[in-house]
Design an enzyme around this catalytic site. Structure first.
Site, PDB file in Angstrom:
ATOM      1  N   HIS A 132       3.036   6.883  10.745  1.00  0.00           N
ATOM      2  CA  HIS A 132       2.407   8.116  10.261  1.00  0.00           C
ATOM      3  C   HIS A 132       3.043   9.256  11.059  1.00  0.00           C
ATOM      4  O   HIS A 132       3.549   9.028  12.164  1.00  0.00           O
ATOM      5  CB  HIS A 132       0.898   8.091  10.505  1.00  0.00           C
ATOM      6  CG  HIS A 132       0.194   7.009   9.737  1.00  0.00           C
ATOM      7  ND1 HIS A 132      -0.028   7.087   8.380  1.00  0.00           N
ATOM      8  CD2 HIS A 132      -0.307   5.820  10.126  1.00  0.00           C
ATOM      9  CE1 HIS A 132      -0.654   5.989   7.976  1.00  0.00           C
ATOM     10  NE2 HIS A 132      -0.827   5.197   9.015  1.00  0.00           N
TER      11      HIS A 132
ATOM     12  N   ASN B  31       0.816  -1.225   0.000  1.00  0.00           N
ATOM     13  CA  ASN B  31       0.000   0.000   0.000  1.00  0.00           C
ATOM     14  C   ASN B  31       0.846   1.272   0.000  1.00  0.00           C
ATOM     15  O   ASN B  31       0.636   2.182   0.788  1.00  0.00           O
ATOM     16  CB  ASN B  31      -0.970  -0.005   1.188  1.00  0.00           C
ATOM     17  CG  ASN B  31      -0.268  -0.062   2.533  1.00  0.00           C
ATOM     18  OD1 ASN B  31       0.835  -0.583   2.632  1.00  0.00           O
ATOM     19  ND2 ASN B  31      -0.892   0.466   3.562  1.00  0.00           N
TER      20      ASN B  31
ATOM     21  N   ASP C  56       3.782  -5.050  11.933  1.00  0.00           N
ATOM     22  CA  ASP C  56       2.852  -4.225  11.156  1.00  0.00           C
ATOM     23  C   ASP C  56       3.303  -2.758  11.275  1.00  0.00           C
ATOM     24  O   ASP C  56       2.476  -1.857  11.431  1.00  0.00           O
ATOM     25  CB  ASP C  56       1.408  -4.425  11.624  1.00  0.00           C
ATOM     26  CG  ASP C  56       0.407  -3.701  10.724  1.00  0.00           C
ATOM     27  OD1 ASP C  56       0.763  -3.329   9.597  1.00  0.00           O
ATOM     28  OD2 ASP C  56      -0.748  -3.499  11.169  1.00  0.00           O
TER      29      ASP C  56
HETATM   30  C1  NCD Z   1      -1.571   0.184   7.723  1.00  0.00           C
HETATM   31  C2  NCD Z   1      -0.846   1.382   7.117  1.00  0.00           C
HETATM   32  O1  NCD Z   1      -0.869   2.464   7.702  1.00  0.00           O
HETATM   33  O2  NCD Z   1      -0.242   1.201   6.051  1.00  0.00           O
HETATM   34  N1  NCD Z   1      -2.390   0.627   8.800  1.00  0.00           N
HETATM   35  C3  NCD Z   1      -2.859  -0.120   9.807  1.00  0.00           C
HETATM   36  O3  NCD Z   1      -3.706   0.384  10.534  1.00  0.00           O
HETATM   37  N2  NCD Z   1      -2.421  -1.337  10.046  1.00  0.00           N
HETATM   38  C4  NCD Z   1      -2.386  -0.480   6.679  1.00  0.00           C
HETATM   39  C5  NCD Z   1      -2.818  -1.855   7.071  1.00  0.00           C
HETATM   40  O4  NCD Z   1      -2.009  -2.779   7.051  1.00  0.00           O
HETATM   41  O5  NCD Z   1      -3.990  -2.030   7.386  1.00  0.00           O
HETATM   42 ZN    ZN Z   2      -0.229  -3.715   7.752  1.00  0.00          ZN
END
Ligand code: NCD
Ligand code: ZN
Length: 449
Positions: A319, A92, A315
């Site tokens: 941000h 993404n 994960d």
């Molecule tokens: C992820 C992101 O910010 O790329 N965010 C999240 O809440 N985990 C996207 C994702 O993997 O859902």
């Molecule tokens: Zn993710």
């Protein structure tokens, strides 16, 4: 070639720890023994523990597209500081990794990253993306093989998350059939788009805790049921991303018992945070799937202990603080950074110290140093064919030297991640990465190529 002996340390493997010396020559391990007699140079690491470099099979390094949040270089540097030397990056980005061109661009960018190895997921939302992937898989040139050596699997999102990559539901059968035919591991972000949409409509609360109600636990369960049925029909190797619920653990436990080819991962924020933390941390811990109540967290630790959960991932989804601190917290982007803090948090639990500063009453879940290697090296390697291994003779392995007794405090300002903050600010942890020795990089591994 001269040799270097790491003397007096304790080697951590997936099923045991041993006090052995490690002789390195030319980037590879030549000998592991209690007493190595011949060497050119020696490094005394008495009292230290040696882990193989960890593999994090779920990160978002934001390149190309969002260098203010992270780049491959800053992400790999942060990962290395946290003992993670191989990262599998999600699609993404901007542009998203859904075409051969976008995939090749990521591989090209990764060439200049030296702090860790990178692999990439190919994203699929629509039929054209499957066609692109088919081209990549059929390309028998040297370049095609080089690109494929960086492919770790296919990623689908059952509902939108950051980057709006939700897969067309009409394409699901084709994706599962395609991945089965090509023996690719299919990773699914499991949240049910209809349940989420309904819950959002019904929600009247404005506070950030509502995020966990808007994307409820039964939404994850519903989506897991959908993908398990598809995996069963098509014989696909399905990997459930960032499992967050007690019910989800139960579904996967049952599916494994039934013989469905499913594996799963849990993200560190779901293991260490809970809905009790919203009051203190607000939108900083907004994430998809959301942070859950302590009951779910307990079930995830239990799932690790009884082997239902295969991998621990970060994960890592950075941000900027400005984006997280918007006036309306429910509008903040979902995602939490974590690639640098996973190992210290896990080392703390392995040492019997629950590191959450606001939870002195919570007893530490049963968890060992060997579990770290099993869930962050052995299993990710088996599932995604990453070419990493435990510390063994004749293998080129990244070595992570850890002081298991060192207590220290996590400070966002001291971390390497580009975003500059952490939800674990001020947490006292036990176990510090002291040094990471990188192996000679090689990418020639996907066994099926
Ligand atoms: C992820 C992101 O910010 O790329 N965010 C999240 O809440 N985990 C996207 C994702 O993997 O859902
Ligand atoms: Zn993710």
């Amino acid at each position: 070639m001269s040799s270097l002996l790491f003397q007096g340390g304790t080697i951590v493997a997936g099923d045991r720890t041993t006090k052995d010396d490690i002789l390195l020559r030319d980037g590879a391990i030549e000998e592991i023994d209690r007493f190595v007699e011949e060497y050119d140079a020696v490094d005394d690491i008495s009292g230290k523990w040696v882990f193989p470099g960890l593999a994090d099979c779920h990160v978002h390094f934001r390149e190309p597209g969002f260098p203010e949040k992270e780049t491959m270089k800053s992400g790999a540097l942060a990962a290395r500081a946290g003992g993670v030397t191989l990262c599998c990056d999600m699609p993404n980005t901007d542009p998203p990794t859904v075409t051969t061109e976008a995939f090749a661009d990521k591989v090209r960018r990764a060439q200049s990253v030296t702090d860790g190895a990178l692999r990439f997921f190919f994203g699929v939302r629509e039929a054209a993306h499957l066609e692109e992937l088919a081209h990549l898989l059929a390309d028998d040139t040297k370049e095609g093989r080089h690109l494929r050596a960086h492919l770790c699997g296919v990623k689908i999102y059952l509902d939108h998350s950051t980057g709006n990559q939700r897969v067309d539901p009409a394409l699901l059968d084709a994706v599962f059939a395609f991945c089965a035919a090509h023996e690719l591991t299919l990773v699914a972000h499991c949240e049910d788009p209809e349940i989420n949409a309904q819950s959002a409509l019904q929600n009247t609360r404005m506070n950030i805790a509502a995020h966990s109600l808007i994307r409820p636990s039964y939404s994850e369960m519903s989506a897991i049921k959908t993908v398990l049925a598809l995996a069963k029909t098509h014989g696909t190797h399905l990997h459930i991303a960032h499992l967050s619920t007690e019910g989800g653990v139960g579904l996967i436990r049952a599916a494994k018992a039934e013989g469905i080819a499913v594996t799963c991962e849990v993200a560190t924020h779901h293991l260490f945070l809970s809905t009790d933390d919203y009051e203190r941390l607000g939108a900083l811990i907004k994430v998809n799937p959301p942070i859950r109540s302590p009951k779910h967290r307990t079930a995830l630790w239990q799932g690790i202990k009884d082997g239902v959960i295969d991998c621990i991932v970060t994960d890592h989804a950075p941000h900027t603080l400005a984006e997280k601190n918007v006036a309306e917290p429910l509008q903040a982007p979902g995602g939490i950074p974590g690639v640098e803090t996973m190992l210290p948090l896990l080392l703390s639990v392995a040492a019997g110290k629950w590191p959450h500063p606001a939870e002195p009453h919570v007893s530490c879940p049963p968890f060992t140093y060997e579990d770290i290697v099993r869930l962050c090296v052995v299993n990710p390697n088996r599932i995604f064919h990453l070419g990493v291994s435990e510390i063994e003779e004749d293998k080129a392995v990244d070595l992570v030297i850890v002081d298991p007794a060192k207590q220290w405090t996590i400070r966002g300002a001291e971390l390497r991640t580009q975003c500059g903050w952490t939800p674990y600010e001020g947490w006292m942890v036990q176990g510090k990465v002291e040094r990471v020795i990188r192996r000679k990089e090689d990418v020639g591994r996907r066994t099926k190529d």
